[in-house]
Design a protein around this motif. Structure first.
Motif, short mmCIF file in Angstrom:
data_model
loop_
_atom_site.label_atom_id
_atom_site.label_comp_id
_atom_site.label_asym_id
_atom_site.label_seq_id
_atom_site.Cartn_x
_atom_site.Cartn_y
_atom_site.Cartn_z
N ALA A 41 34.08 -59.99 -4.75
CA ALA A 41 33.87 -59.83 -3.30
C ALA A 41 34.95 -58.95 -2.69
N SER A 42 36.18 -59.13 -3.15
CA SER A 42 37.31 -58.40 -2.56
C SER A 42 37.32 -56.93 -2.94
N MET A 43 36.53 -56.56 -3.95
CA MET A 43 36.46 -55.15 -4.32
C MET A 43 35.93 -54.29 -3.17
N THR A 44 35.23 -54.92 -2.22
CA THR A 44 34.76 -54.15 -1.06
C THR A 44 35.93 -53.53 -0.30
N SER A 45 37.09 -54.18 -0.34
CA SER A 45 38.26 -53.70 0.40
C SER A 45 38.85 -52.43 -0.21
N VAL A 46 38.50 -52.15 -1.47
CA VAL A 46 38.94 -50.89 -2.09
C VAL A 46 38.43 -49.70 -1.27
N LEU A 47 37.25 -49.86 -0.66
CA LEU A 47 36.63 -48.77 0.10
C LEU A 47 37.52 -48.33 1.25
N LEU A 48 38.01 -49.31 2.03
CA LEU A 48 38.91 -48.97 3.14
C LEU A 48 40.22 -48.42 2.62
N THR A 94 24.69 -60.27 10.61
CA THR A 94 23.98 -59.88 9.39
C THR A 94 24.24 -60.86 8.26
N SER A 95 25.51 -61.27 8.11
CA SER A 95 25.87 -62.19 7.02
C SER A 95 25.27 -63.57 7.23
N ASP A 96 25.07 -63.98 8.49
CA ASP A 96 24.39 -65.24 8.76
C ASP A 96 22.88 -65.12 8.50
N TRP A 97 22.38 -63.92 8.59
CA TRP A 97 20.93 -63.68 8.44
C TRP A 97 20.54 -63.49 6.97
N ILE A 98 21.18 -62.52 6.28
CA ILE A 98 20.78 -62.21 4.89
C ILE A 98 21.71 -62.82 3.85
N GLY A 99 22.81 -63.44 4.30
CA GLY A 99 23.74 -64.04 3.35
C GLY A 99 24.97 -63.18 3.14
N ARG A 100 26.06 -63.83 2.69
CA ARG A 100 27.31 -63.10 2.49
C ARG A 100 27.17 -62.08 1.35
N ARG A 101 26.46 -62.46 0.29
CA ARG A 101 26.39 -61.63 -0.91
C ARG A 101 25.68 -60.31 -0.64
N TYR A 102 24.52 -60.36 0.00
CA TYR A 102 23.78 -59.12 0.25
C TYR A 102 24.43 -58.27 1.35
N THR A 103 25.25 -58.90 2.18
CA THR A 103 26.02 -58.12 3.16
C THR A 103 27.06 -57.27 2.44
N TYR A 148 33.71 -64.57 2.71
CA TYR A 148 33.09 -65.05 1.47
C TYR A 148 34.13 -65.73 0.57
N THR A 149 35.28 -65.10 0.43
CA THR A 149 36.31 -65.63 -0.47
C THR A 149 36.83 -66.98 0.01
N ALA A 150 37.05 -67.11 1.34
CA ALA A 150 37.52 -68.39 1.88
C ALA A 150 36.47 -69.48 1.66
N GLU A 151 35.21 -69.13 1.76
CA GLU A 151 34.14 -70.14 1.66
C GLU A 151 33.86 -70.56 0.23
N VAL A 152 34.23 -69.72 -0.74
CA VAL A 152 33.95 -70.05 -2.13
C VAL A 152 35.17 -70.68 -2.83
N SER A 153 36.36 -70.58 -2.20
CA SER A 153 37.60 -70.99 -2.86
C SER A 153 37.90 -72.47 -2.69
N PRO A 154 38.43 -73.13 -3.75
CA PRO A 154 38.94 -74.49 -3.59
C PRO A 154 40.23 -74.46 -2.78
N ALA A 155 40.56 -75.57 -2.09
CA ALA A 155 41.73 -75.59 -1.20
C ALA A 155 43.02 -75.26 -1.95
N SER A 156 43.12 -75.68 -3.22
CA SER A 156 44.37 -75.50 -3.99
C SER A 156 44.71 -74.04 -4.22
N ALA A 157 43.69 -73.16 -4.20
CA ALA A 157 43.94 -71.74 -4.49
C ALA A 157 43.41 -70.83 -3.40
N ARG A 158 43.14 -71.38 -2.21
CA ARG A 158 42.51 -70.57 -1.17
C ARG A 158 43.41 -69.42 -0.71
N GLY A 159 44.71 -69.70 -0.55
CA GLY A 159 45.62 -68.64 -0.13
C GLY A 159 45.69 -67.53 -1.17
#
Length: 519
Positions: A41-48, A94-103, A148-159
């Motif tokens: 998911a974080s690979m999207t940030s490579v673009l910026l 958009t992410s609420d409509w089509i989902g985080r993944r397809y966004t 997406y990353t915050a929502e998929v991560s367990p609390a122990s490794a969220r940061g």
């Protein structure tokens, strides 16, 4: 005798068991599945990151080839951040409509088109069209990756996991700097076009990688797909017990009864985005108001303290410092990108060990000192007719220490903190507001830095950034509670008392201790 030995052995075994009972619990191992999801998911940030890095060097060649003025270059460099507002504004809904993944797929596809357009640009106007399209893709990417990353991560490794977007932004910046150097020897009309066009390549890998990702469990619950959400949570949690607790928390936040365990359930329309803006802006509770102030504030100070001025205009700053040739400027800029990337990697391992707040305050304190040193050194050089070696060295040290301090705290924590403090129902839109502030300030800095340093001197510009960072330090110290180790639904309970958050935190800690004692 045998009985005696067995008794002794029994005592020995019992004593060992009692001793181990007092051992601290072992921290859970990194969840490899959650790690892989966050990475993709974080690979999207490579673009910026790539666009920021590549424009710092490409602008010199664009200026020469297309015969642009300084004002045109300022606008070209900074405008992408304002264009990205279109993507950021649309990304929440958009992410609420089509989902985080397809966004995420959509973000990659839009940026791909923008990079191709920039690579084939024949004039300034064509280049601006490419910047507009790429900017929309960047806006989508910036908002969706941390959510997406915050929502998929367990609390122990969220940061640790939620800091990945910032890691990949830095990796992209470094790639952009390397691309500048690699293509700088090509003919003038070809070099800068390849620098910009090559940015399309990461978006192809992004689209392919996303096929292996699951959808966000929180989004699945919002759609009433509890069975699918449970499968994802079982894979991304540190234990099945944690998976059940996370599912219960998400169901509660989404307004689904706790005893409802069907695979597919009906969810109220409000969970699909209706009424969210009213709750955020028109009738916010004290808790929501505090969260919104914290999220938007941290994004403001991240950019207003001058990071994009340094990253986007490194070659110009080095030129002002006395490094006049293109190749040494580009090599020095690569050093900046390398230091920035190394320190962001260091920061990811301390976010969940030290906590957000101590790292943030240490980071901003170091930035203030570095910006002051840089401003002082550039002022000395500006007022001297001779080449002053020690001042040039001090400029170089000031820039490297500034990006290092930024990367250990302010860089990653902005994205981690703002994505984890919003309640589930407000998260997508709330984060998009933070990203919007980030891009507005970044665009403003990018489009005015040359004019600013011409008006008040380049040293004066960095003294201004140091002053802004000092105000930010006070803001963070007084208003920002610690969020380390809390699940996303616990975090919001600390907010709502503004300057009195410490007493609220102490009260919650006492309640937790009392509940633990009862068990």
């Amino acid at each position: 005798m045998a009985d005696r030995k067995s008794e002794e052995n029994g005592v020995s075994v019992k004593s060992k068991e009692l001793i181990t009972d007092f051992d601290p619990p072992k921290p859970p191992k990194r969840n490899k599945y959650a790690f892989a999801c966050a990475m993709l998911a974080s690979m999207t940030s490579v673009l910026l990151g790539y666009d920021i890095g590549v424009m710092s060097g490409a602008q010199k060649y664009i200026e020469r080839d297309l015969d642009c003025t300084d004002t045109q270059i300022e606008i070209l460099v900074g405008i992408l951040n304002l264009y990205s507002l279109v993507g950021s504004a649309a990304a929440g809904r958009t992410s609420d409509w089509i989902g985080r993944r397809y966004t995420i797929v959509l973000a990659g596809a839009i940026f791909f088109v923008g990079a191709i357009l920039m690579g084939f640009a024949t004039n300034y106007a064509f280049l601006m069209v490419g910047r507009f399209v790429a900017g929309i893709g960047v806006g989508y990417a910036l908002m969706i990756a941390p959510v997406y990353t915050a929502e998929v991560s367990p609390a122990s490794a969220r940061g640790f996991l939620t800091s990945f977007p910032e890691v990949f932004i830095n990796a992209g910046i470094l790639l952009g700097y390397v691309s500048n150097y690699a293509f700088s020897k090509l003919p003038l009309h070809l070099g800068w076009r390849l620098m910009l066009g090559v940015g399309a390549i990461p978006s192809i890998f992004l689209a392919l990688g996303v096929l292996g990702m699951p959808e966000s469990p929180r989004w699945l619950v919002m759609q009433g797909r509890l069975g699918d959400a449970k499968k994802v949570l079982d894979k991304t949690s540190d234990s099945l017990e944690e998976s059940k607790l996370r599912l219960a928390d998400i169901k509660e936040a989404a307004g689904i009864p706790e005893d409802c365990n069907d695979d597919v359930v009906q969810v109220s329309k409000r969970s699909h985005g209706e009424g969210i803006w009213k709750e955020l802006l028109i009738h916010p509770t004290p808790t929501v108001r505090h969260i919104l102030l914290a999220a938007v504030g941290i994004h403001f100070f991240q950019q207003a303290s001058g990071i994009d001025a340094v990253v986007l205009y490194s070659p110009r700053i080095f030129e002002k410092a006395g490094i006049v040739k293109d190749t040494p400027q580009l090599l020095a800029t690569i050093a900046v990108g390398f230091v920035k990337t190394v320190f962001i990697l260091v920061a990811t391992f301390f976010l969940d060990k030290i906590g957000r707040r101590p790292l943030l305050l240490a980071s901003v304190g170091g930035m203030i000192a570095s910006l002051t040193i840089l401003g002082f050194a550039l002022t000395i050089i500006d007022h001297s007719d001779d080449k002053i070696s020690w001042a040039i060295a001090l400029c170089f040290i000031g820039i490297l220490s500034y990006v290092a301090f930024f990367s250990i705290g302010m860089g990653p924590i902005t994205w981690v903190y703002s994505s984890e403090i919003f309640p589930l129902r407000l998260r997508a839109q709330g984060c998009s507001m933070g990203v919007a502030m980030n891009r507005v300030v970044s665009g403003t800095i990018g489009m005015t830095f040359i004019s600013l340093y011409k008006a008040i001197s380049i040293g004066g510009a960095f003294f201004v950034f140091a002053g802004v960072a000092a105000v930010g330090f006070i803001f963070f110290y007084t208003l920002y509670p610690e969020t380390r180790g809390k699940n996303l639904e616990e975090v919001e309970k600390v907010f709502g008392t503004f300057f009195s958050w410490r007493s609220r935190q102490a009260e919650l800690d006492r309640q937790k201790e009392a509940a633990a004692a009862e068990k």
